[in-house]
Motif scaffolding. Sequence first.
Motif, PDB file in Angstrom:
ATOM      1  N   SER A   1       0.831  -1.199   0.000  1.00 46.19           N
ATOM      2  CA  SER A   1       0.000   0.000   0.000  1.00 46.19           C
ATOM      3  C   SER A   1       0.868   1.252   0.000  1.00 46.19           C
ATOM      4  O   SER A   1       0.569   2.236  -0.689  1.00 46.19           O
ATOM      5  N   ALA A   2       1.964   1.221   0.746  1.00 43.69           N
ATOM      6  CA  ALA A   2       2.831   2.390   0.860  1.00 43.69           C
ATOM      7  C   ALA A   2       3.546   2.704  -0.443  1.00 43.69           C
ATOM      8  O   ALA A   2       3.737   3.879  -0.790  1.00 43.69           O
ATOM      9  N   ILE A   3       3.947   1.668  -1.194  1.00 42.97           N
ATOM     10  CA  ILE A   3       4.692   1.903  -2.431  1.00 42.97           C
ATOM     11  C   ILE A   3       3.798   1.884  -3.662  1.00 42.97           C
ATOM     12  O   ILE A   3       4.229   2.265  -4.751  1.00 42.97           O
ATOM     13  N   GLY A   4       2.560   1.404  -3.522  1.00 39.17           N
ATOM     14  CA  GLY A   4       1.604   1.460  -4.619  1.00 39.17           C
ATOM     15  C   GLY A   4       1.853   0.475  -5.739  1.00 39.17           C
ATOM     16  O   GLY A   4       1.465   0.739  -6.881  1.00 39.17           O
ATOM     17  N   ARG A   5       2.455  -0.630  -5.456  1.00 38.32           N
ATOM     18  CA  ARG A   5       2.723  -1.632  -6.491  1.00 38.32           C
ATOM     19  C   ARG A   5       2.897  -2.994  -5.830  1.00 38.32           C
ATOM     20  O   ARG A   5       3.010  -3.108  -4.607  1.00 38.32           O
ATOM     21  N   ALA A   6       2.939  -4.031  -6.689  1.00 38.72           N
ATOM     22  CA  ALA A   6       3.230  -5.375  -6.204  1.00 38.72           C
ATOM     23  C   ALA A   6       4.706  -5.471  -5.835  1.00 38.72           C
ATOM     24  O   ALA A   6       5.546  -4.734  -6.363  1.00 38.72           O
ATOM     25  N   THR A   7       5.028  -6.355  -4.927  1.00 40.18           N
ATOM     26  CA  THR A   7       6.428  -6.580  -4.579  1.00 40.18           C
ATOM     27  C   THR A   7       7.009  -7.661  -5.479  1.00 40.18           C
ATOM     28  O   THR A   7       6.290  -8.494  -6.028  1.00 40.18           O
ATOM     29  N   SER A   8       8.308  -7.649  -5.612  1.00 42.79           N
ATOM     30  CA  SER A   8       9.011  -8.637  -6.424  1.00 42.79           C
ATOM     31  C   SER A   8       9.656  -9.686  -5.526  1.00 42.79           C
ATOM     32  O   SER A   8       9.745  -9.517  -4.310  1.00 42.79           O
ATOM     33  N   ASP A   9      10.113 -10.754  -6.127  1.00 38.57           N
ATOM     34  CA  ASP A   9      10.805 -11.794  -5.360  1.00 38.57           C
ATOM     35  C   ASP A   9      12.043 -11.223  -4.677  1.00 38.57           C
ATOM     36  O   ASP A   9      12.424 -11.660  -3.590  1.00 38.57           O
ATOM     37  N   GLY A  10      12.667 -10.228  -5.319  1.00 37.44           N
ATOM     38  CA  GLY A  10      13.864  -9.630  -4.739  1.00 37.44           C
ATOM     39  C   GLY A  10      13.603  -8.830  -3.482  1.00 37.44           C
ATOM     40  O   GLY A  10      14.546  -8.492  -2.755  1.00 37.44           O
TER      41      GLY A  10
END
Length: 569
Positions: free
Chosen positions: A506-515
């Motif tokens: 929510s804070a970054i506004g995108r999906a997270t990556s495996d990294g």
Amino acid sequence: MSRLITRLSTLAAGAGLCLALVGAGTSAARLEAQTDASAPAMVEPAATSGAPALRRLTESQYRATIADVFASDVPIAGRFERGLREQGLIAIGTSMGGMSPFSFEQYDISARSIAADVTSEKRRAQFVPCKPKAENAFDAACATKFIDSYGLKLFRRPLTRDEQARFLAVAKAAQVRLGGFHQGLEFALVGMLQSPHFLMRMERMEKDPARAGAWRLDAWSRAARLSYFLTNSTPDDELLRAAGAGDLDRPGGLQQQVDRLLASPRVEAAVRAFFWDMLQFDGFNDLFKDPSIYPAYNSNVARDAQEQTLRTIVSHLVTDSGDYRDLFTTRKTWLTRPLGVIYRVPVATRNGWEQAEYSAASQRSGILTDISMLALHSHPGRSSATLRGKSLREILLCQKVPDPPANVNFTAVDQVTRPGSTARMRLAEHNANPVCAGCHKLTDPIGLTLESFDGAGTFRAKENGVALDLSGSLSGTKFTGAQGLGKAFQENPATPTCLVDKLYRSAIGRATSDGEAPYLDYLGAKFAANGYRLPALMRAIALSRTFYAVTPPPAVADGKKSTKKEGSS
């Protein structure tokens, strides 16, 4: 503005899977590590990051920004389009959807109503920082002061020379044509409020001087990301000053701002906005209950039900700095008279809220037994163990349950008034179909434990004259009833892990990556070490390098020729 079509992304799901974990790869080892409060303090790991964000303001952010820049009573006449929900969060949808013609029209209506009020004769002394030499002549110095002051606040950065000149020209042209200096300011302000630089959070990047080859958000973008995360509104004057003075480039300066914002009452708005989004309360816009079956349920109940849960969350997590997991077992709550009718609890306060506590005999405990959760995930005329179980897994455990096939026969479960039947019995017949059984094994064992509450959330001991079987299980833990369910969620390691994943996304506004999985593990360990207290988790995110790190486009990263200057979005 027609070019403001934002990035679209798709997710591919494995065929035949009835349960898929979303987020950053939740594993048993990760869950165990995050619940070990005795683990030593972790050093933030290096992590991958995403591109600078282009995010549309949500309705709550738009309203809060106008209130903070001007005043809470400045009218916003336009209506807002429903937010796009992606991967369970509208906060992610803000960076993935376009703007419809309806939205453009409504933003124009809002801009005109705001600007007209701000520059009106009755309020210009409050909002215009200078007096013109004459009302019927153009005062460039005063107009420039007005434009620079509100340009900084609305764009969340200083205006460029070209922007300043453009809005100044609009103000002058409007004054010449309409005759009034403040009418000129009005049209300049309309232009700023219609600008994509106000409506969208356009992040900019710069090289990170502390790490060779790395990039980060520039100071103004960092201030905006920090402010909307911790207050759900635009940076205040002090944060803008700190960004301009370079204070956010120093660890001590950033920490001072983070701690200042977390200590202010404004953090409550951010917590409310996040949980309203996470709990999918926008679903109340479409919620209908059959008045012949649930006569006590009405629009007042729907409104108060959301506020009840949000008040409980803010009281427990912010005011009392409580353990997040205890939200699922606490009996403390808030009630109004309309809610008291559904809960069958007398409420002394005629108009307003009063603190209350669920009795042990009520079979209620925690937010899972709030009307907001029970009514929202039920049908218009009956409860739904399947909808409730599905929503709990997806919203609170970050586990995706597929939708049913289009050709499923619901005849058995729809026979609600069949004498001598309960939802458990009807679902057993329905689940004789192997196509349905796989996913129902995930939803029903937890949803059926809430069958002591009907489709509006009112308690019942029997259904169709039959005593209810409230036994259930979650992740191998067996329990009975809603109170047992709350305890199971409190003790399930996926519960805090899901919160960490959703709060960061929510804070970054995108999906997270495996990294980013190591970074999420780090946050989870910090969350556990700090007693699962939300303000501490928010602080850990806000002070981390990863929160402000960005990955530049390949052409910029490789040093190739680009049409965009360094520091642009």
